[in-house]
Design a protein around this motif. Structure first.
Motif, mmCIF file in Angstrom:
data_model
loop_
_atom_site.group_PDB
_atom_site.id
_atom_site.type_symbol
_atom_site.label_atom_id
_atom_site.label_comp_id
_atom_site.label_asym_id
_atom_site.label_seq_id
_atom_site.Cartn_x
_atom_site.Cartn_y
_atom_site.Cartn_z
ATOM 1 N N THR A 56 -14.161 69.383 43.095
ATOM 2 C CA THR A 56 -14.605 68.133 43.715
ATOM 3 C C THR A 56 -14.634 68.238 45.241
ATOM 4 O O THR A 56 -14.748 67.228 45.929
ATOM 5 N N VAL A 57 -14.555 69.460 45.757
ATOM 6 C CA VAL A 57 -14.595 69.688 47.202
ATOM 7 C C VAL A 57 -15.942 70.273 47.615
ATOM 8 O O VAL A 57 -16.535 69.858 48.612
ATOM 9 N N ASN A 58 -16.447 71.214 46.843
ATOM 10 C CA ASN A 58 -17.673 71.923 47.177
ATOM 11 C C ASN A 58 -18.849 71.392 46.347
ATOM 12 O O ASN A 58 -18.737 70.364 45.700
ATOM 13 N N VAL A 59 -19.972 72.089 46.360
ATOM 14 C CA VAL A 59 -21.149 71.682 45.595
ATOM 15 C C VAL A 59 -21.574 72.797 44.656
ATOM 16 O O VAL A 59 -21.153 73.942 44.796
ATOM 17 N N PHE A 60 -22.429 72.441 43.705
ATOM 18 C CA PHE A 60 -23.050 73.414 42.813
ATOM 19 C C PHE A 60 -24.551 73.371 43.075
ATOM 20 O O PHE A 60 -25.160 72.296 43.112
ATOM 21 N N LYS A 61 -25.157 74.540 43.254
ATOM 22 C CA LYS A 61 -26.582 74.635 43.570
ATOM 23 C C LYS A 61 -27.356 75.199 42.383
ATOM 24 O O LYS A 61 -26.913 76.158 41.751
ATOM 25 N N TYR A 83 -44.642 74.389 34.283
ATOM 26 C CA TYR A 83 -43.493 73.586 33.904
ATOM 27 C C TYR A 83 -43.073 72.523 34.907
ATOM 28 O O TYR A 83 -42.831 71.396 34.556
ATOM 29 N N TYR A 84 -42.918 72.904 36.131
ATOM 30 C CA TYR A 84 -42.220 72.058 37.088
ATOM 31 C C TYR A 84 -43.143 71.701 38.238
ATOM 32 O O TYR A 84 -43.508 72.551 39.019
ATOM 33 N N PRO A 85 -43.564 70.422 38.382
ATOM 34 C CA PRO A 85 -44.519 70.063 39.421
ATOM 35 C C PRO A 85 -43.956 70.146 40.842
ATOM 36 O O PRO A 85 -44.672 70.367 41.785
ATOM 37 N N GLU A 86 -42.666 69.963 41.010
ATOM 38 C CA GLU A 86 -42.072 70.015 42.338
ATOM 39 C C GLU A 86 -41.103 71.184 42.427
ATOM 40 O O GLU A 86 -40.428 71.513 41.470
ATOM 41 N N TYR A 87 -41.066 71.771 43.579
ATOM 42 C CA TYR A 87 -40.201 72.928 43.795
ATOM 43 C C TYR A 87 -39.080 72.498 44.720
ATOM 44 O O TYR A 87 -39.114 72.714 45.926
ATOM 45 N N ASN A 88 -38.108 71.809 44.182
ATOM 46 C CA ASN A 88 -37.010 71.274 44.980
ATOM 47 C C ASN A 88 -35.740 72.082 44.786
ATOM 48 O O ASN A 88 -35.540 72.709 43.752
ATOM 49 N N THR A 89 -34.885 72.011 45.796
ATOM 50 C CA THR A 89 -33.557 72.600 45.713
ATOM 51 C C THR A 89 -32.604 71.494 45.272
ATOM 52 O O THR A 89 -32.553 70.436 45.892
ATOM 53 N N ILE A 90 -31.864 71.719 44.197
ATOM 54 C CA ILE A 90 -30.972 70.703 43.644
ATOM 55 C C ILE A 90 -29.515 71.108 43.867
ATOM 56 O O ILE A 90 -29.120 72.236 43.576
ATOM 57 N N TYR A 91 -28.736 70.161 44.363
ATOM 58 C CA TYR A 91 -27.299 70.341 44.520
ATOM 59 C C TYR A 91 -26.583 69.243 43.729
ATOM 60 O O TYR A 91 -27.085 68.122 43.611
ATOM 61 N N ILE A 92 -25.405 69.576 43.206
ATOM 62 C CA ILE A 92 -24.567 68.589 42.507
ATOM 63 C C ILE A 92 -23.217 68.544 43.203
ATOM 64 O O ILE A 92 -22.594 69.580 43.459
ATOM 65 N N LYS A 93 -22.765 67.321 43.512
ATOM 66 C CA LYS A 93 -21.443 67.122 44.141
ATOM 67 C C LYS A 93 -20.624 66.214 43.240
ATOM 68 O O LYS A 93 -21.014 65.087 42.954
#
Length: 198
Positions: A56-61, A83-93
């Protein structure tokens, strides 16, 4: 002719009313699509064992995504065509109270992923999605989201697994035909801590 006009007007009013009634979400002041009357099932559930393994301190990419054994992310050519219309970078916190923040950052002009910045952790931004997680297992848990689809919002619960080391998450996707892999990425310790008030 008058009857036809009246019928058309009545039909348009009925359709508009039905669409407004069925649309159970709206865009808030931050540009986020949220439910009109929140009914998250995972909100405020007592957290159990999963808390022990989730950082719960860092992120997952988001690192890789697969569909039927083929890598579809970050393979831009495959993503764009199929498959994927957008090429985004996703992070989870993750946060210790069962809250989780998804951050979607658009790629740069040449398609490279963007690195997360301190201000990206602000949960009140258009590219942020406030969600909830719960699990009563050391390695398996669910994340509940509210998503816009076909003019209405709906709740989605996705299954995740975290490795014993706590450094990698795997999300089940495409009705079991694919998966997404997220890898832990450290954040600078001096970065601002935003309020977790959802």
């Amino acid at each position: 002719m008058g009857k036809v006009k009246t019928y058309l007007w009545m039909s348009m009013i009925t359709i508009s009313f039905a669409c407004g009634f069925l649309n159970n979400g709206f865009y808030n002041e931050y540009g986020q699509f949220v439910p009109k009357r929140p009914r998250f099932k995972l909100k405020d559930k007592p957290q159990n064992k999963i808390i022990e393994n989730i950082d719960t301190v860092n992120v997952f990419k988001l690192s890789k995504m697969y569909y039927e054994g083929k890598e579809i992310y970050p393979n831009r050519e495959v993503i764009t065509r199929n498959y994927y219309p957008e090429y985004n970078t996703i992070y989870i916190k993750f946060f210790s109270n069962g809250r989780v923040l998804f951050i979607s950052l658009p790629s740069d002009s040449i398609g490279s992923s963007n690195k997360i910045k301190e201000e990206d952790l602000n949960p009140n931004k258009k590219n942020s999605f406030k969600e909830y997680y719960y699990g009563n297992d050391l390695y398996l848990f669910e994340i509940e989201s509210f998503i816009k689809g076909e003019s209405i919002g709906y709740y989605l619960r996705s299954k995740y697994m975290i490795k014993a080391k706590g450094d990698t998450l795997t999300r089940e996707m495409f009705e079991g035909k694919g998966s997404a892999i997220y890898v832990k990425e450290p954040l600078p310790k001096h970065w601002k801590k935003y309020p977790v008030d959802w």
